[in-house]
Enzyme design. Structure first.
Site, short mmCIF file in Angstrom:
data_model
loop_
_atom_site.label_atom_id
_atom_site.label_comp_id
_atom_site.label_asym_id
_atom_site.label_seq_id
_atom_site.Cartn_x
_atom_site.Cartn_y
_atom_site.Cartn_z
N ASP A 36 0.84 -1.20 0.00
CA ASP A 36 0.00 0.00 0.00
C ASP A 36 0.88 1.25 0.00
OD1 ASP A 36 -2.33 1.83 0.90
OD2 ASP A 36 -3.27 -0.14 0.89
N HIS A 73 -3.58 6.03 3.76
CA HIS A 73 -4.40 4.92 3.31
C HIS A 73 -3.88 3.58 3.85
CE1 HIS A 73 -5.91 1.91 0.36
NE2 HIS A 73 -6.94 2.73 0.19
N VAL A 88 -8.56 1.68 18.35
CA VAL A 88 -9.61 0.99 17.60
C VAL A 88 -9.03 -0.38 17.26
CG1 VAL A 88 -11.14 1.01 15.61
CG2 VAL A 88 -10.50 3.15 16.69
N ASN A 125 -13.90 0.40 -6.91
CA ASN A 125 -14.96 1.32 -6.49
C ASN A 125 -15.65 2.02 -7.65
OD1 ASN A 125 -14.32 0.79 -3.78
ND2 ASN A 125 -12.79 2.41 -3.74
N ALA A 129 -7.94 -8.19 -8.46
CA ALA A 129 -9.04 -8.88 -7.77
C ALA A 129 -9.72 -9.91 -8.67
CB ALA A 129 -10.07 -7.86 -7.28
N VAL A 150 -6.64 -15.21 -6.19
CA VAL A 150 -6.83 -14.32 -5.04
C VAL A 150 -8.29 -14.38 -4.60
CG1 VAL A 150 -5.08 -12.81 -6.04
CG2 VAL A 150 -7.48 -12.22 -6.34
N SER A 194 -11.22 -0.70 -0.36
CA SER A 194 -9.93 -0.71 0.33
C SER A 194 -10.09 -1.05 1.80
CB SER A 194 -9.26 0.66 0.22
OG SER A 194 -8.52 0.79 -0.96
#
Length: 941
Positions: A676, A707, A721, A800, A810, A815, A892
């Site tokens: 990333d 990100h 968190v 997206n 993807a 994967v 993401s």
């Protein structure tokens, strides 16, 4: 050095020709007149730390690249004593033990005043309330110096502190700290630099009182700059202000003024530059002026002289890390726009500028570099801005920090070189230094030919493709006919690959691959001549971040347009202004304007008069939910809602929701790779971090965007968190470079493939890819196949676009692809996140996000709307990692939900990494997710 190349260098001193140089000029121009009249004149001015000898060496290196690009090179070399000043005077401060001791005392006080975790509330302003002196002295030797305290200068509330920088009580405490320091008192007697302001006739007690007053001035000026957004980091600002107070500033400023005067003196009608312009006025080709560092002053003087001489010449300009101020360049753009063609800027991203220590500059002896690395941690341009100019932190065109929101930057300069204009390239990785930028032959050659190519990413940000010339592309070459150890098949291919370093070659399914830059003709020729070479374009991939903010290109305001300021105030519910919030506004024609809120929460957009802004996006980096307004509230005041932080479990709603009632582990012993933008946060423990960019790789633990940190937090945050697997080992592979606005550009398939292979070699069990492209890449496909064969689970965001066409990688069968879902009630109904909802939502409030790609390749849906996770601070290599929390949307954010679940499941499988364990893991994930989504049968349609 050949005599012919040396003839290209024209030397001046005090604005006049050095002996013999005017005759050399006439010889050179006669050659241009007779042989190369059609060639484009390229007039190159070196920087301020370059001797005449080094100027000749620069000419030798650059002459051939300029000629090959179609230019006729002309190099001017001029004398400078700045290097001597830096070595003989600034270095004295670094050697002086009294100065170091004084700096440690000042650091104690300034760190206390900034408010650190070590402050004792009940101790008052006493020494025991300060960070221990021994700790500070040790931190001065850290790399970079005082790194442990740099995070204090980026605290959100810092610039909002009220009152004077130092009040009377604090003045007394600081004076006492210094006056009662017996060690400092003993050292000061032999101090060359601290005694400089005194004379032998001054009594010691009087001199000591004067030193105390000067030291307090340093502390006060440092605090004032840090609180007003004008600081260069804690350590650098302290050193800069000390140099200004103790006399070095006057010496450096005088030398800097002489250097500027050298340019002005040469720019006379009967001087060297006037003679040059007279000859250029007779040529047909448009001249290119190249100025490196202080050489930009010579470029500006030359253009202004052409205006005074009323010559009809249009210039293209290439500025390399220019040391010229914003005001100086703004005047050039305002007064001489008709004489300017293309104006391009090459510099270093701030992350490199801050690492480029001043003492690495040319001419500094190695012994001084080794001994004084602690003294000043930043580059020459930072030093010029902070010490040599009249005002500390004077905006310079060559510093990227002054092209970002800054209280003193000139809006005309910022707008002219803004992202999306195609005028600016910032190198964000590699071994670039201020002095080495003029060896970027690819960029310089492109300036001689046609404007530098720029590609805009889907969110409208600029990225440098690092292509040698405008018409070349990046290719991945793979040979399928021979093993790596058998050598190259033919001399021609060996020559083609000769520029590729060992790092630039990877094992590709048992074969060899290399990153090349080729024209279309070269690629066609390579395919035709070597049937065994497989060639594919190096495909750019982009982050699968939320499309709830539309793509944009920042509006470039022309010089002729009249502007009006639009002030938008962003506050929290208590009416306190929020600093650092990104405000993005669109006009009716689709033009975009963006800036950040200042200390009081006010964002000022300069827009053409009569422009209506609608819609407006208010995008906090952390702490609050994002908003979209159409139109803006009448008061132009926006109140943001704080994040609904998790309860006692410390898990966000999204991780709790997808875990359901399952009993899961904490990820102990599991290795997870995040490919990333990097990972950097106080609640994330990164076992290893590397960047993979342009075929090279180095250790790295920063996040150029935020990100990657958010993705990693969903997987493995240890607190705040809580992630799915807080004890998992994180492996951060950064494949994205930074753009000038602090966000990620594009990542290329070659670098992504290398990062995947690195993760496999390091034994990673799970590899998360929250990125994608519409274009297939075989080099990535084979890397994913290799990961699968090793037993690693590769989890990829579906994309997206709100489409049935799932992105690559993807879409690959090796994967697992993940789409995004949302749940109503988990975010404010009026927030930007609510725009992810479809028109019809199930009674239970669960829905597939409108932006989520949902083709047949999508195996899982996971929460990807208003997901709370870690957020990195803006890139600052001298500061500690961030500790914020942000709400983000996108597939993401959905992909790491599955990666985190996998890391929490793997310990229960009690198997080593293998294909058998991978199959068992996927079966377990299938069972969990299908059970969870069973009550919502329409969600996957």
């Amino acid at each position: 050095m050949t005599g012919k190349q040396n003839q290209l260098t024209l030397e001046t001193v005090n604005g006049q020709w050095r002996p013999g140089q005017e005759a050399r000029f006439e010889t050179l121009m006669a050659q241009w007149d007779t042989d190369d009249l059609k060639a484009r004149p390229v007039v190159h001015f070196h920087g301020g730390l370059v001797s005449y000898e080094d100027g000749s060496i620069t000419a030798e290196h650059l002459a051939e690249p300029y000629k090959q690009a179609g230019g006729f090179p002309i190099f001017f070399s001029w004398g400078s004593d700045l290097s001597t000043v830096l070595i003989n005077n600034v270095a004295d401060f670094g050697r002086d033990p009294a100065f170091r001791r004084l700096l440690a005392r000042l650091t104690q006080f300034v760190v206390f005043r900034l408010g650190g975790s070590f402050r004792l509330a009940d101790a008052g302003l006493k020494e025991q309330a300060l960070v221990p002196l021994a700790e500070v002295e040790a931190q001065l030797s850290a790399s970079p110096p005082l790194a442990a305290y740099e995070h204090l200068v980026t605290e959100p509330g810092l610039v909002a502190l009220g009152g004077p920088a130092i009040d009377d009580e604090e003045y007394a405490v600081l004076a006492g700290l210094i006056a009662q320091d017996s060690v400092l008192e003993a050292l000061h007697t032999d101090s060359k630099v601290l005694n400089a302001p005194a004379t032998l006739k001054v009594l010691p007690a009087v001199w000591w009182a004067g030193l105390v007053a000067q030291a307090i001035n340093v502390a006060g000026a440092t605090l004032k700059r840090l609180r007003s957004g004008r600081g260069h980091g804690l350590h650098a600002t302290l050193v800069e202000e000390a140099l200004r107070v103790f006399g070095v500033r006057d010496l450096c400023a005088a030398t800097w003024t002489v250097m500027k005067k050298e340019a002005a003196d040469a720019a006379q009608e009967k001087g060297p530059y006037g003679q040059l312009l007279t000859r250029l006025n007779d040529g047909a080709a448009r001249p290119l002026l190249v100025g490196h560092s202080a050489g930009s002053e010579h470029v500006i003087e030359l253009i202004e002289l052409a205006a005074r001489m009323k010559l009809n010449i249009t210039f293209d300009v290439a500025m390399i890390a220019p040391a010229s101020t914003h005001d100086r360049v703004a005047r050039l753009l305002n007064k001489h726009a008709e004489r300017l063609g293309q104006v391009h800027l090459l510099g270093m991203a701030d992350v490199l500028e801050q690492r480029d220590t001043l003492l690495r500059a040319p001419g500094v002896p190695e012994l001084i570099r080794a001994a004084l690395g602690w003294l000043y941690p930043h580059s020459l341009l930072y030093f010029v801005s902070g010490v040599c100019e009249a005002e500390a932190d004077t905006p310079l065109v060559g510093l990227q920090r002054h092209h970002l929101p800054h209280p003193a930057s000139h809006p005309l300069v910022q707008g002219y070189f803004a992202q999306g204009t195609g005028r600016t390239v910032w190198h964000g990785s590699g071994d670039w230094t201020h002095g080495s930028l003029d060896s970027d032959y690819a960029w310089l050659s492109a300036q001689v030919q046609i404007p530098t190519p720029v590609v805009l990413t889907p969110n409208g940000e600029q990225m440098d493709l690092a292509q040698p010339v405008a018409d070349k592309k990046r290719y991945v070459a793979v040979n399928r006919d021979f093993a790596l150890m058998n050598g190259l098949p033919a001399p021609d291919l060996k020559d083609l690959l000769a520029h590729a370093s060992d790092e630039n070659v990877l094992m590709h399914g048992g074969r060899q691959a290399a990153l090349l830059t080729l024209t279309d003709e070269e690629a066609t020729d390579l395919r035709a001549r070597f049937s065994g070479v497989e060639l594919e374009e190096d495909v750019p991939h982009f982050l699968s971040r939320s499309p709830l903010v539309p793509p944009f290109t920042v509006h470039n305001v022309s010089n002729a347009q009249l502007l009006q300021p639009v002030n938008i105030t962003v506050t929290d519910p208590s009416n306190a202004g929020i600093a650092g919030v990104k405000v993005l506004a669109f006009s009716g024609s689709g033009a975009a304007f963006t800036t950040l809120t200042g200390a009081k929460g006010v964002a000022t957009l300069q827009v053409p008069i009569g422009t209506t802004l609608d819609p407006v996006f208010v995008l906090p980096r952390s702490g609050f939910y994002a908003q979209r307004f159409s139109p803006l509230p009448p008061t132009f005041t926006v109140v943001l809602t704080p994040l609904a932080l998790p309860g006692p479990s410390q898990r966000d709603w999204s991780t709790e929701w997808i875990r359901g009632q399952a009993t899961l582990g904490d990820g102990s012993g599991v290795k997870v790779a995040v490919v990333d933008t990097g990972v950097c946060h106080t609640q994330l423990k990164v076992t290893q971090g590397r960047w993979f960019l342009n075929g090279k790789s180095e250790e790295d633990k920063i996040d150029v965007d935020g990100h990657g940190t958010h993705v990693a937090g969903v997987i493995a945050a240890m607190a705040q968190v809580l992630g799915h697997a807080p004890n998992a080992e994180l492996y951060a592979a950064r494949v994205f470079e930074q753009t000038p606005n602090g966000e990620a550009a594009g990542a290329f398939s070659y670098d992504i493939a290398r990062a995947i292979r690195w993760a496999v070699q390091e034994g990673c069990d799970v590899i998360n890819l929250s990125l994608g492209s519409s274009t297939y890449s075989k080099v990535i496909h084979e890397a994913c196949l290799e990961a699968m064969q090793a037993g690693a689970l590769v989890v990829v965001a579906s994309g997206n676009d709100g489409s049935v066409n799932v992105n690559y990688p993807a879409k690959l069968p090796e994967v697992v692809a993940v789409g995004a879902l949302g749940v109503q009630g988990r975010y404010p109904a009026d927030s930007l996140h609510a725009r992810a909802e479809p028109q019809r939502v199930s009674a239970q409030g669960v829905y597939r996000a409108v932006f989520s790609n949902h083709g047949p390749e999508v195996r899982y849906l996971a929460p990807g709307v208003a997901v709370l996770s870690c957020m990195a601070d803006p890139v600052n290599p001298a500061a500690a990692c961030g500790n914020g929390v942000a709400a983000m949307d996108g597939t993401s954010m959905a992909a790491p939900q599955i990666s985190g679940l996998a890391a929490a499941i793997i310990p229960f499988l009690q198997q080593q990494r293998s294909q058998a364990r991978l199959q068992a893991l996927v079966v377990k994930l299938d069972q969990m997710v299908s059970t969870l989504l069973k009550p919502y049968p329409g969600i996957c349609k």
